[in-house]
Design a protein around this motif. Structure first.
Motif, PDB file in Angstrom:
ATOM      1  N   LYS A   1     -13.736 -48.597  27.999  1.00 39.53           N
ATOM      2  CA  LYS A   1     -14.257 -49.186  26.228  1.00 39.53           C
ATOM      3  C   LYS A   1     -14.363 -47.509  25.036  1.00 39.53           C
ATOM      4  N   THR A   2     -14.551 -46.612  25.766  1.00 46.23           N
ATOM      5  CA  THR A   2     -14.158 -45.303  25.256  1.00 46.23           C
ATOM      6  C   THR A   2     -13.178 -44.946  25.311  1.00 46.23           C
ATOM      7  N   TYR A   3     -12.297 -44.776  26.708  1.00 42.44           N
ATOM      8  CA  TYR A   3     -11.198 -44.285  26.786  1.00 42.44           C
ATOM      9  C   TYR A   3      -9.902 -45.284  26.351  1.00 42.44           C
ATOM     10  N   GLU A   4     -10.708 -46.238  25.843  1.00 47.69           N
ATOM     11  CA  GLU A   4      -9.416 -47.137  25.834  1.00 47.69           C
ATOM     12  C   GLU A   4      -9.798 -46.778  23.732  1.00 47.69           C
ATOM     13  N   LEU A   5     -10.431 -46.290  23.070  1.00 48.74           N
ATOM     14  CA  LEU A   5     -10.275 -46.007  21.836  1.00 48.74           C
ATOM     15  C   LEU A   5     -10.283 -44.895  21.871  1.00 48.74           C
TER      16      LEU A   5
ATOM     17  N   LEU B   1     -14.000 -33.216  29.813  1.00 51.35           N
ATOM     18  CA  LEU B   1     -13.395 -33.104  28.858  1.00 51.35           C
ATOM     19  C   LEU B   1     -13.789 -34.552  28.127  1.00 51.35           C
ATOM     20  N   GLU B   2     -13.013 -34.112  27.254  1.00 50.49           N
ATOM     21  CA  GLU B   2     -14.097 -35.126  25.866  1.00 50.49           C
ATOM     22  C   GLU B   2     -12.290 -36.369  26.194  1.00 50.49           C
ATOM     23  N   PRO B   3     -12.356 -37.517  25.704  1.00 56.48           N
ATOM     24  CA  PRO B   3     -11.064 -38.691  25.861  1.00 56.48           C
ATOM     25  C   PRO B   3      -9.796 -38.475  24.762  1.00 56.48           C
ATOM     26  N   ASP B   4     -10.476 -37.285  24.160  1.00 57.79           N
ATOM     27  CA  ASP B   4      -9.892 -37.351  22.622  1.00 57.79           C
ATOM     28  C   ASP B   4      -8.897 -36.202  23.255  1.00 57.79           C
ATOM     29  N   THR B   5      -9.024 -35.163  23.592  1.00 53.24           N
ATOM     30  CA  THR B   5      -8.527 -33.787  24.101  1.00 53.24           C
ATOM     31  C   THR B   5      -7.246 -34.166  25.392  1.00 53.24           C
TER      32      THR B   5
ATOM     33  N   LEU C   1      -7.295 -43.524  23.235  1.00 49.51           N
ATOM     34  CA  LEU C   1      -5.859 -44.121  23.456  1.00 49.51           C
ATOM     35  C   LEU C   1      -5.370 -44.514  21.856  1.00 49.51           C
ATOM     36  N   TRP C   2      -6.764 -45.118  21.636  1.00 49.87           N
ATOM     37  CA  TRP C   2      -5.680 -46.479  20.243  1.00 49.87           C
ATOM     38  C   TRP C   2      -5.590 -45.001  18.686  1.00 49.87           C
ATOM     39  N   ARG C   3      -6.850 -44.255  18.547  1.00 51.53           N
ATOM     40  CA  ARG C   3      -7.149 -42.937  17.771  1.00 51.53           C
ATOM     41  C   ARG C   3      -5.406 -41.854  18.177  1.00 51.53           C
ATOM     42  N   LYS C   4      -5.734 -41.584  19.112  1.00 50.35           N
ATOM     43  CA  LYS C   4      -3.927 -41.307  18.980  1.00 50.35           C
ATOM     44  C   LYS C   4      -2.848 -41.811  18.653  1.00 50.35           C
ATOM     45  N   LEU C   5      -2.154 -43.470  18.719  1.00 48.19           N
ATOM     46  CA  LEU C   5      -1.284 -43.835  18.932  1.00 48.19           C
ATOM     47  C   LEU C   5      -1.706 -44.162  17.091  1.00 48.19           C
ATOM     48  N   VAL C   6      -3.050 -43.985  16.129  1.00 52.29           N
ATOM     49  CA  VAL C   6      -2.915 -44.266  14.715  1.00 52.29           C
ATOM     50  C   VAL C   6      -2.673 -43.173  14.084  1.00 52.29           C
ATOM     51  N   GLN C   7      -2.926 -42.177  14.507  1.00 54.14           N
ATOM     52  CA  GLN C   7      -3.203 -40.769  14.153  1.00 54.14           C
ATOM     53  C   GLN C   7      -1.766 -40.390  13.523  1.00 54.14           C
ATOM     54  N   PRO C   8      -0.798 -39.944  13.980  1.00 59.34           N
ATOM     55  CA  PRO C   8       0.633 -40.239  13.339  1.00 59.34           C
ATOM     56  C   PRO C   8       0.698 -40.539  11.392  1.00 59.34           C
ATOM     57  N   LEU C   9       0.073 -42.194  11.679  1.00 59.28           N
ATOM     58  CA  LEU C   9      -0.314 -42.948  10.657  1.00 59.28           C
ATOM     59  C   LEU C   9      -1.252 -42.751   9.827  1.00 59.28           C
ATOM     60  N   ALA C  10      -1.928 -41.808  10.494  1.00 61.53           N
ATOM     61  CA  ALA C  10      -3.096 -41.957   9.589  1.00 61.53           C
ATOM     62  C   ALA C  10      -2.743 -40.285   8.565  1.00 61.53           C
ATOM     63  N   ILE C  11      -1.621 -39.604   8.713  1.00 64.41           N
ATOM     64  CA  ILE C  11      -0.973 -38.545   7.920  1.00 64.41           C
ATOM     65  C   ILE C  11       0.212 -39.037   7.125  1.00 64.41           C
ATOM     66  N   CYS C  12       0.271 -40.244   7.698  1.00 62.92           N
ATOM     67  CA  CYS C  12       1.214 -40.642   6.315  1.00 62.92           C
ATOM     68  C   CYS C  12       0.081 -41.868   5.140  1.00 62.92           C
ATOM     69  N   VAL C  13      -0.306 -42.178   5.117  1.00 60.26           N
ATOM     70  CA  VAL C  13      -1.740 -42.568   4.844  1.00 60.26           C
ATOM     71  C   VAL C  13      -1.945 -41.876   3.917  1.00 60.26           C
TER      72      VAL C  13
ATOM     73  N   GLY D   1      -2.273 -39.464  30.202  1.00 64.04           N
ATOM     74  CA  GLY D   1      -3.313 -39.142  30.493  1.00 64.04           C
ATOM     75  C   GLY D   1      -4.266 -39.923  30.811  1.00 64.04           C
ATOM     76  N   LEU D   2      -4.040 -40.335  29.368  1.00 69.69           N
ATOM     77  CA  LEU D   2      -5.607 -41.210  28.693  1.00 69.69           C
ATOM     78  C   LEU D   2      -5.170 -43.049  30.249  1.00 69.69           C
ATOM     79  N   LEU D   3      -3.558 -43.134  30.976  1.00 63.97           N
ATOM     80  CA  LEU D   3      -3.476 -44.444  30.868  1.00 63.97           C
ATOM     81  C   LEU D   3      -3.853 -44.687  31.809  1.00 63.97           C
ATOM     82  N   ARG D   4      -3.227 -42.679  32.682  1.00 66.43           N
ATOM     83  CA  ARG D   4      -3.579 -42.805  34.270  1.00 66.43           C
ATOM     84  C   ARG D   4      -5.064 -42.530  34.491  1.00 66.43           C
ATOM     85  N   TYR D   5      -5.825 -42.323  33.578  1.00 64.72           N
ATOM     86  CA  TYR D   5      -7.571 -42.335  33.985  1.00 64.72           C
ATOM     87  C   TYR D   5      -7.914 -43.864  33.444  1.00 64.72           C
ATOM     88  N   LEU D   6      -7.475 -44.555  32.322  1.00 65.17           N
ATOM     89  CA  LEU D   6      -8.318 -46.122  32.179  1.00 65.17           C
ATOM     90  C   LEU D   6      -6.905 -46.802  33.511  1.00 65.17           C
TER      91      LEU D   6
END
Length: 355
Positions: A264-268, A239-243, A270-282, A248-253
């Motif tokens: 690093k891959t899973y930290e990225l 499973l890709e980290p983005d899925t 995680l940050w993409r997950k956190l930033v995605q709602p902001l991307a919709i707003c932008v 789940g990402l925090l536990r795996y980290l």
């Protein structure tokens, strides 16, 4: 918080964005289904399995297409209002461009909540189910899942794997060796297993052999795994980290950190997950800035084409800056946030030029 103008603008944008999102998701699912048809016939993987797989993967595809769909839908909705002179009437009534852009951003809150629900609850479950379905069908029933990990049967061995990392490495491998009459004759436990060239190797091994009158114990650092699973089967399980969702990402980290593995891959992810709602707003804000700026007097077709190009540009930037941050060993948060900040600054500059 939402007055009459906010609700009207929000309704136009959300309806247009939803329509575009469904259209793009259906198109991508169609292409995915055509691609899956090439895998039918392997094991018991049939056309009906491919169709179900594509359906289960639909939430993850919707999530991936969200920012682009919101941008195109917002350009479509606001552009249609501009073509009908509704925005002109609003501005003549004293509603500023910033106020209209703010209404679009407020509408994004509803879509942000929807994206969070899909990303945290729907997509992880459906994606995992899709991968399990595909793997079980292609392997002909040799592979199965449980809460304790992945289980497989190979000849007279039952293999249990606790974790499968994104690079194909196996963790916590236990091999139960059976006799011809299915009696347990030995257990091999390994901390990890990895493919090296043409063969697999087990590491940090403890072997138990059950003899008639005693149990023999043997330990060694490394050995060749003589009867491993096929690497193609394991690739379908990764499973890709983005899925994964945020918990789940925090536990795996935590797991990766405790075992001294690369995070690093899973930290990225995680940050993409956190930033995605902001991307919709932008994306909403950027669409509003374009309608009042360069695209004020162009046709609807030109707006849609520009929206596709902008959305694709954001997707390319989002996919590029993440790996770049990993290559240059930068903080993964930069790779996730720089594309969003770039497009937010572009929208702000356009609004300043035309307000």
């Amino acid at each position: 918080m939402f007055n009459l103008i906010d609700r009207y603008i929000g309704r136009q944008i959300i309806l247009a964005s939803t329509m575009i999102l469904l259209l793009l998701a259906c198109l991508q699912s169609l292409f995915s289904f055509i691609d899956e048809l090439g895998r039918t016939g392997r094991g018991s993987y049939e056309v009906s399995d491919a169709l179900l797989f594509v359906g289960l993967m639909l939430p993850s595809r919707v999530l991936e297409l969200f920012p682009m769909s919101v941008l195109i839908g917002s350009l479509f909705g606001l552009g249609n209002m501009a073509a009908n002179s509704e925005l002109t009437v609003m501005r003549a009534a004293g509603v500023t461009t910033w106020r209209i852009a703010g209404a679009a951003v407020k509408a994004s809150l509803i879509l942000m909540v929807l994206a969070i629900i899909i990303g945290e609850w729907v997509s992880p479950i459906s994606t995992k189910a899709a991968q399990q379905l595909k793997t079980a069908a292609i392997s002909g029933g040799e592979l199965s899942f449980s809460k304790t990990g992945l289980w497989a049967r190979r000849d007279n061995e039952i293999i249990q794997m606790g974790n499968l990392l994104s690079d194909g490495q196996l963790k916590d491998v236990t091999i139960y060796q059976l006799s011809d009459n299915n009696r347990l004759k030995g257990i091999v436990k390994a901390d990890s297993a990895k493919k090296q060239g043409e063969h697999w190797e087990l590491y940090q091994i403890t072997e138990l052999k059950f003899l008639a009158d005693q149990i023999q114990t043997h330990q060694e650092e490394k050995r060749i795994w003589l009867n491993p699973l096929q690497h193609e089967q394991l690739e379908t399980l990764t499973l890709e980290p983005d899925t994964l969702n945020i918990p789940g990402l925090l536990r795996y980290l935590d797991y990766l950190s405790e075992n001294g593995l690369e995070t690093k891959t899973y930290e990225l992810a995680l940050w993409r997950k956190l930033v995605q709602p902001l991307a919709i707003c932008v994306m909403m804000f950027l669409a509003a800035s374009f309608v009042f700026g360069p695209m004020r007097n162009v046709s609807m077709g030109a707006r849609i084409v520009s929206g596709v190009m902008l959305g694709f540009g954001f997707h390319i930037a989002n996919q590029s800056f993440g790996p770049i941050s990993l290559v240059f060993n930068l903080w993964p948060a930069l790779g996730a946030t720089i594309p969003v900040l770039m497009f937010a600054l572009l929208g702000y500059w356009l609004m300043k030029q035309n307000s």
